[in-house]
Design a protein around this motif. Sequence first.
Motif, PDB file in Angstrom:
ATOM      1  N   SER A   1       0.835  -1.202   0.000  1.00  0.00           N
ATOM      2  CA  SER A   1       0.000   0.000   0.000  1.00  0.00           C
ATOM      3  C   SER A   1       0.875   1.260   0.000  1.00  0.00           C
ATOM      4  O   SER A   1       0.614   2.216  -0.742  1.00  0.00           O
ATOM      5  CB  SER A   1      -0.918  -0.013   1.223  1.00  0.00           C
ATOM      6  OG  SER A   1      -1.672   1.172   1.301  1.00  0.00           O
ATOM      7  N   PHE A   2       1.923   1.244   0.822  1.00  0.00           N
ATOM      8  CA  PHE A   2       2.843   2.381   0.868  1.00  0.00           C
ATOM      9  C   PHE A   2       3.573   2.540  -0.464  1.00  0.00           C
ATOM     10  O   PHE A   2       3.744   3.656  -0.970  1.00  0.00           O
ATOM     11  CB  PHE A   2       3.843   2.190   2.008  1.00  0.00           C
ATOM     12  CG  PHE A   2       4.885   3.264   2.111  1.00  0.00           C
ATOM     13  CD1 PHE A   2       4.556   4.536   2.553  1.00  0.00           C
ATOM     14  CD2 PHE A   2       6.194   3.011   1.739  1.00  0.00           C
ATOM     15  CE1 PHE A   2       5.522   5.534   2.643  1.00  0.00           C
ATOM     16  CE2 PHE A   2       7.168   3.992   1.823  1.00  0.00           C
ATOM     17  CZ  PHE A   2       6.820   5.262   2.276  1.00  0.00           C
ATOM     18  N   ALA A   3       4.007   1.411  -1.043  1.00  0.00           N
ATOM     19  CA  ALA A   3       4.706   1.451  -2.337  1.00  0.00           C
ATOM     20  C   ALA A   3       3.817   2.058  -3.414  1.00  0.00           C
ATOM     21  O   ALA A   3       4.283   2.839  -4.251  1.00  0.00           O
ATOM     22  CB  ALA A   3       5.137   0.036  -2.735  1.00  0.00           C
ATOM     23  N   ASN A   4       2.530   1.706  -3.395  1.00  0.00           N
ATOM     24  CA  ASN A   4       1.586   2.268  -4.378  1.00  0.00           C
ATOM     25  C   ASN A   4       1.476   3.777  -4.237  1.00  0.00           C
ATOM     26  O   ASN A   4       1.345   4.501  -5.233  1.00  0.00           O
ATOM     27  CB  ASN A   4       0.213   1.613  -4.220  1.00  0.00           C
ATOM     28  CG  ASN A   4       0.216   0.149  -4.626  1.00  0.00           C
ATOM     29  OD1 ASN A   4       1.108  -0.302  -5.340  1.00  0.00           O
ATOM     30  ND2 ASN A   4      -0.772  -0.593  -4.156  1.00  0.00           N
ATOM     31  N   GLN A   5       1.530   4.256  -2.990  1.00  0.00           N
ATOM     32  CA  GLN A   5       1.389   5.695  -2.731  1.00  0.00           C
ATOM     33  C   GLN A   5       2.553   6.491  -3.301  1.00  0.00           C
ATOM     34  O   GLN A   5       2.387   7.627  -3.745  1.00  0.00           O
ATOM     35  CB  GLN A   5       1.286   5.949  -1.222  1.00  0.00           C
ATOM     36  CG  GLN A   5       0.002   5.434  -0.592  1.00  0.00           C
ATOM     37  CD  GLN A   5       0.024   5.607   0.930  1.00  0.00           C
ATOM     38  OE1 GLN A   5       0.674   6.510   1.454  1.00  0.00           O
ATOM     39  NE2 GLN A   5      -0.673   4.728   1.629  1.00  0.00           N
TER      40      GLN A   5
ATOM     41  N   LEU B   1      14.176   7.744  -0.013  1.00  0.00           N
ATOM     42  CA  LEU B   1      14.841   6.769   0.861  1.00  0.00           C
ATOM     43  C   LEU B   1      14.503   6.973   2.333  1.00  0.00           C
ATOM     44  O   LEU B   1      14.217   6.008   3.058  1.00  0.00           O
ATOM     45  CB  LEU B   1      16.357   6.832   0.670  1.00  0.00           C
ATOM     46  CG  LEU B   1      16.927   6.118  -0.553  1.00  0.00           C
ATOM     47  CD1 LEU B   1      18.439   6.293  -0.625  1.00  0.00           C
ATOM     48  CD2 LEU B   1      16.583   4.631  -0.507  1.00  0.00           C
ATOM     49  N   ASP B   2      14.539   8.210   2.798  1.00  0.00           N
ATOM     50  CA  ASP B   2      14.271   8.472   4.220  1.00  0.00           C
ATOM     51  C   ASP B   2      12.847   8.077   4.595  1.00  0.00           C
ATOM     52  O   ASP B   2      12.612   7.486   5.656  1.00  0.00           O
ATOM     53  CB  ASP B   2      14.515   9.956   4.553  1.00  0.00           C
ATOM     54  CG  ASP B   2      15.993  10.315   4.520  1.00  0.00           C
ATOM     55  OD1 ASP B   2      16.820   9.384   4.648  1.00  0.00           O
ATOM     56  OD2 ASP B   2      16.322  11.507   4.356  1.00  0.00           O
ATOM     57  N   ALA B   3      11.898   8.396   3.732  1.00  0.00           N
ATOM     58  CA  ALA B   3      10.497   8.051   4.002  1.00  0.00           C
ATOM     59  C   ALA B   3      10.321   6.534   4.034  1.00  0.00           C
ATOM     60  O   ALA B   3       9.601   5.988   4.879  1.00  0.00           O
ATOM     61  CB  ALA B   3       9.589   8.667   2.937  1.00  0.00           C
TER      62      ALA B   3
ATOM     63  N   PHE C   1       9.171   4.263   7.339  1.00  0.00           N
ATOM     64  CA  PHE C   1       7.972   3.425   7.249  1.00  0.00           C
ATOM     65  C   PHE C   1       8.299   1.962   7.538  1.00  0.00           C
ATOM     66  O   PHE C   1       7.598   1.290   8.302  1.00  0.00           O
ATOM     67  CB  PHE C   1       7.341   3.551   5.855  1.00  0.00           C
ATOM     68  CG  PHE C   1       6.013   2.879   5.743  1.00  0.00           C
ATOM     69  CD1 PHE C   1       4.844   3.522   6.120  1.00  0.00           C
ATOM     70  CD2 PHE C   1       5.919   1.563   5.268  1.00  0.00           C
ATOM     71  CE1 PHE C   1       3.611   2.893   6.025  1.00  0.00           C
ATOM     72  CE2 PHE C   1       4.695   0.922   5.164  1.00  0.00           C
ATOM     73  CZ  PHE C   1       3.540   1.590   5.548  1.00  0.00           C
ATOM     74  N   VAL C   2       9.378   1.462   6.936  1.00  0.00           N
ATOM     75  CA  VAL C   2       9.761   0.056   7.141  1.00  0.00           C
ATOM     76  C   VAL C   2      10.073  -0.215   8.601  1.00  0.00           C
ATOM     77  O   VAL C   2       9.612  -1.212   9.181  1.00  0.00           O
ATOM     78  CB  VAL C   2      10.975  -0.317   6.261  1.00  0.00           C
ATOM     79  CG1 VAL C   2      11.506  -1.702   6.640  1.00  0.00           C
ATOM     80  CG2 VAL C   2      10.595  -0.309   4.792  1.00  0.00           C
TER      81      VAL C   2
ATOM     82  N   ILE D   1       8.054  -2.867  10.797  1.00  0.00           N
ATOM     83  CA  ILE D   1       8.749  -4.087  11.222  1.00  0.00           C
ATOM     84  C   ILE D   1       8.728  -4.208  12.740  1.00  0.00           C
ATOM     85  O   ILE D   1       8.671  -5.315  13.295  1.00  0.00           O
ATOM     86  CB  ILE D   1      10.195  -4.132  10.657  1.00  0.00           C
ATOM     87  CG1 ILE D   1      10.643  -5.591  10.466  1.00  0.00           C
ATOM     88  CG2 ILE D   1      11.177  -3.398  11.544  1.00  0.00           C
ATOM     89  CD1 ILE D   1      10.037  -6.293   9.304  1.00  0.00           C
ATOM     90  N   ASN D   2       8.761  -3.089  13.436  1.00  0.00           N
ATOM     91  CA  ASN D   2       8.668  -3.108  14.904  1.00  0.00           C
ATOM     92  C   ASN D   2       7.309  -3.621  15.362  1.00  0.00           C
ATOM     93  O   ASN D   2       7.203  -4.303  16.389  1.00  0.00           O
ATOM     94  CB  ASN D   2       8.918  -1.705  15.473  1.00  0.00           C
ATOM     95  CG  ASN D   2      10.375  -1.301  15.379  1.00  0.00           C
ATOM     96  OD1 ASN D   2      11.253  -2.162  15.318  1.00  0.00           O
ATOM     97  ND2 ASN D   2      10.641  -0.008  15.357  1.00  0.00           N
ATOM     98  N   ASP D   3       6.259  -3.288  14.606  1.00  0.00           N
ATOM     99  CA  ASP D   3       4.922  -3.777  14.943  1.00  0.00           C
ATOM    100  C   ASP D   3       4.856  -5.305  14.899  1.00  0.00           C
ATOM    101  O   ASP D   3       4.023  -5.911  15.568  1.00  0.00           O
ATOM    102  CB  ASP D   3       3.876  -3.206  13.971  1.00  0.00           C
ATOM    103  CG  ASP D   3       3.691  -1.705  14.141  1.00  0.00           C
ATOM    104  OD1 ASP D   3       4.084  -1.181  15.197  1.00  0.00           O
ATOM    105  OD2 ASP D   3       3.166  -1.071  13.214  1.00  0.00           O
TER     106      ASP D   3
END
Length: 425
Positions: free
Chosen positions: A255-259, A280-282, A286-287, A291-293
């Motif tokens: 979903s993030f990649a699509n955005q 890259l920073d965004a 996000f990752v 990943i922490n979740d």
Amino acid sequence: MVNSEAPPWYKIRHYLHFDNPVGPHSASKIAMVPNTVEKHSFYPFIHTVIKTVKLVKNKTTGIIERKEKKRDISYAAHADSHIYAYYAHLLNQRYEEALSNAGLENSVLAFRTMGKSNIEFAQIAFNDILCRQECDVIALDITGFFDNLDHYLLRKAWAKLLSADHLPPDHYNIYRSLTRWCRVDKRAVYNALNISLHNPKKHHRKRLCEPNIFRTTVRPLLQLNNQSKGIPQGTPISAALSNIYMLSFDAQMQSFANQINARYLRYCDDIIMIAPKGTLDAIKTFVNDRINDFKLEIQTDKTEERTFSLEGDRLRTTEPLQYLGFTFDGKNVRIRSSSVARYCDRMKRGIRTANNARRKYNKLRMAKKRSPKGLYLKKLFRRYSYLGRRNFMSYAYRSAQIMKSQTIKKQLKPLLKKLDTTIDT
């Protein structure tokens, strides 16, 4: 009625374990009956460690160093493995439907019957970079993937895939066997039972021991997992469960990649995102949050960040991107130099061992006044050249053909000469 023919999930396993091998008919009667699976008592896993030597370039000194990589492998008893295989078969059917519904069928690459290998998957990523021309790429690696899968999150994802609030009793029994796992070290149990590691099936042995010997001799050696994370790596269901665990993560990443108009790909614990410049920073933020979740961590020392830019009509990057055993610099695809060096090292050691064995054998022959014999060249060429079906050289030639890479072919030319030279010495 159970089909007498072997079902698609059935695979005969030839190793020794605490039970006898099980044929397809008996395996189906055990694995395909939920009430039987619900009450089934799983044997402990037999655990071993596979060690491989990796040649890694030190980023500070530039020197190639040898590093030993250890991988824990646990293999299940025969009846247990068929239960795992059948339930993996059931779960994979639901998983494929879930992937399709989420639009992830081209994003998750590992442990699926796609008729492709890591060669094609690396090619997908490199072709996407070529099509985009100027872009940012980030490649990430999850730390200790199978060892860190959280049990609660796994159970929750498993139940969700089954459209249930809780795992059914048969599924729950399998879940318990994989999370509250019990295992025994292979070397320790073989020593305790006086079984040779090199010739375990001597005297037509079909199982490690009878149940009464298991209770008295093996039970004191057992190790129990008392942590709330980690599943055994190497069982027929482990790969399927790792994908199920990551399903929600993959959906959020897609979903993030699509955005941001990016390409998201995951191959087991290897993640790559190909995105427009300046993102890259965004992506990293996000990752790391996602990943922490899932109670996992990114291995920061293996993270690769690359920017591809056009210089005239040539796509360039400051340092080649490494992905799934290949490197890409914007034009040329190569097999990682460390992989080539590891092959050369393995080849030299293999031929040296063969030469030593030949000398000892010929010494005995000459003592009996018999003529000496040369090396078994056919076997060596099958193992270390493209004449073999499953070795590094045949894999490398296949990579060159699939990727249409002249650069890989150039990498391979000196290797055959080195093989001939090493054999002659």
